[in-house]
Design an enzyme around this catalytic site. Sequence first.
Site, PDB file in Angstrom:
ATOM      1  N   GLU A 279       0.747  -1.225  -0.056  1.00  0.00           N
ATOM      2  CA  GLU A 279       0.053   0.124   0.109  1.00  0.00           C
ATOM      3  C   GLU A 279       0.808   1.289  -0.162  1.00  0.00           C
ATOM      4  OE1 GLU A 279      -2.047  -0.362   3.706  1.00  0.00           O
ATOM      5  OE2 GLU A 279      -3.232  -2.083   2.953  1.00  0.00           O
ATOM      6  N   GLY A 281       2.235   4.854  -0.551  1.00  0.00           N
ATOM      7  CA  GLY A 281       1.623   6.362  -0.751  1.00  0.00           C
ATOM      8  C   GLY A 281       2.710   7.038  -1.281  1.00  0.00           C
ATOM      9  N   TYR A 322       6.264  17.389  12.168  1.00  0.00           N
ATOM     10  CA  TYR A 322       7.086  16.406  12.456  1.00  0.00           C
ATOM     11  C   TYR A 322       8.695  16.935  12.302  1.00  0.00           C
ATOM     12  CZ  TYR A 322       3.334  14.085  10.006  1.00  0.00           C
ATOM     13  OH  TYR A 322       2.015  13.657   9.576  1.00  0.00           O
ATOM     14  N   CYS A 349       0.025  33.280  11.801  1.00  0.00           N
ATOM     15  CA  CYS A 349       0.629  33.807  13.190  1.00  0.00           C
ATOM     16  C   CYS A 349       0.857  32.900  14.170  1.00  0.00           C
ATOM     17  CB  CYS A 349      -0.767  34.592  13.734  1.00  0.00           C
ATOM     18  SG  CYS A 349      -1.088  36.042  12.559  1.00  0.00           S
ATOM     19  N   GLU A 350       1.795  31.826  13.792  1.00  0.00           N
ATOM     20  CA  GLU A 350       2.410  30.713  14.794  1.00  0.00           C
ATOM     21  C   GLU A 350       3.851  30.564  14.427  1.00  0.00           C
ATOM     22  OE1 GLU A 350       0.517  28.255  16.388  1.00  0.00           O
ATOM     23  OE2 GLU A 350      -1.413  28.575  15.282  1.00  0.00           O
ATOM     24  N   TYR A 377       1.456  13.968   1.144  1.00  0.00           N
ATOM     25  CA  TYR A 377       1.113  14.686   2.342  1.00  0.00           C
ATOM     26  C   TYR A 377       1.519  16.119   2.440  1.00  0.00           C
ATOM     27  CZ  TYR A 377       1.391   9.708   3.570  1.00  0.00           C
ATOM     28  OH  TYR A 377       1.025   8.240   3.538  1.00  0.00           O
TER      29      TYR A 377
END
Length: 423
Positions: A279, A281, A322, A349-350, A377
Amino acid sequence: MTAAPHFPLRDGVLHVENLPLSDLADRYGTPLYVYSRAALKEAWQRYESAIAGRNALICYGVKANSNLAVLHEFQQLGSGFDIVSGGELARVLAAGADPARIVFSGVGKQGWEIRQALAVGIKCFNVESAAELERLADIAQEMGVRAPVSLRVNPDVDARTHPYISTGLKENKFGIDILKAPALYRQARQMPGLEIVGVDCHIGSQITQISPYLDALDKLLTLIDVLAADGITLRHLDLGGGLGIRYTDETPPHPAELLDPVFAALQAHGLGHLQVILEPGRSLVGNAGILLTRVEYLKHTEVRNFAIVDAAMNDLMRPALYEAWHGVIPVQPRTGTRTDTYDIVGPICESGDWLARARQLPLEQGDLLAIESAGAYAFSMASQYNTRARAAEVLVDGTQHWLIRPRESVQDLYAQERIPPRT
Ligand code: LLP
């Protein structure tokens, strides 16, 4: 700095296949996800060559990039699909998927999702708990069908990857304890709504070594022996996805380096008849895409230099989530400009809104940058945080290009919202 093969630097401009990325930025604006059809095909062919002449099925892990155009590419190439929601089921069907090549993973399948998958007749449900097994059996019986079932077992192996994307350890929420699996298989055999067809595991993502897979396979083979002694036989063995890609200096194995020993072990174990499912990705799409972004401002402080770009963590969550490393390449590398060390950050704003840190780049305001490895992703995890419209996606083949998802408009973002009457 090295560009991925389908994103070559030619005549001083980074290209996608035979198109200058600057042309696409002019045409579609930024931020922009750009995918190479040749790169998708090449990644597929690596798997295809590894399964040639074998009883095997590649089910593309849809969550990595679920744009209909990407799904359709893989459908045309002969891929099956690994889905994790009713939404993904609808997408793959809309892209032309054959239900007989769809496997359904995930720990929280809801009743409506199970019903839809049973109605179209998918290949297999990868069941992750005793409770899910019961729900599946009940719904199948109610619908007068038999649900094809694999148990997703948790082999308790360490995939040696980032803890957030490691899934095969005992403490993870995924799968069924492999030691408890035989009892559950015996139970499943008694349930009239079920048909046992296989066994499944998925140990994690961005895995760059083969040994964790082979450790998991060993445990699955032991389980298959135990089941056989009970008279339970299987048709397939699904080893999940997870093969890594090169973000920086990784040297991920070719699919054949994984599959050759798997086929050999099955032969040696007298299980040559079992169909092998994977599978993948990320390894099918990750390096087939880049995220194109423009430098809005350069900001020099006493301790840091920032390149503030028009893409942000809402377009590419991986660094924030991550601390993932993505390559950053100027689309038109400058020669006369001073090279500085920059943090590439977005407008959100982070403080967690960064895309890359401490990169040596000769930059000026207005420059275009390509953020590498944004095929997997990236868009699929994008959000609209800070009321930022999600960016457009473009697919390229040679010099041809197609807009496969237009940029959202700001009005799209709140069109469905309602202000209740004052009371
Ligand atoms: N099968 C199952 C059951 C999965 O859970 C996944 C991914 C795949 C297949 C595909 O794995 P791949 O070949 O892409 O590694 N958002 C993270 C990755 C999360 C992966 C979740 N499961 C990231 O950006 O690194």
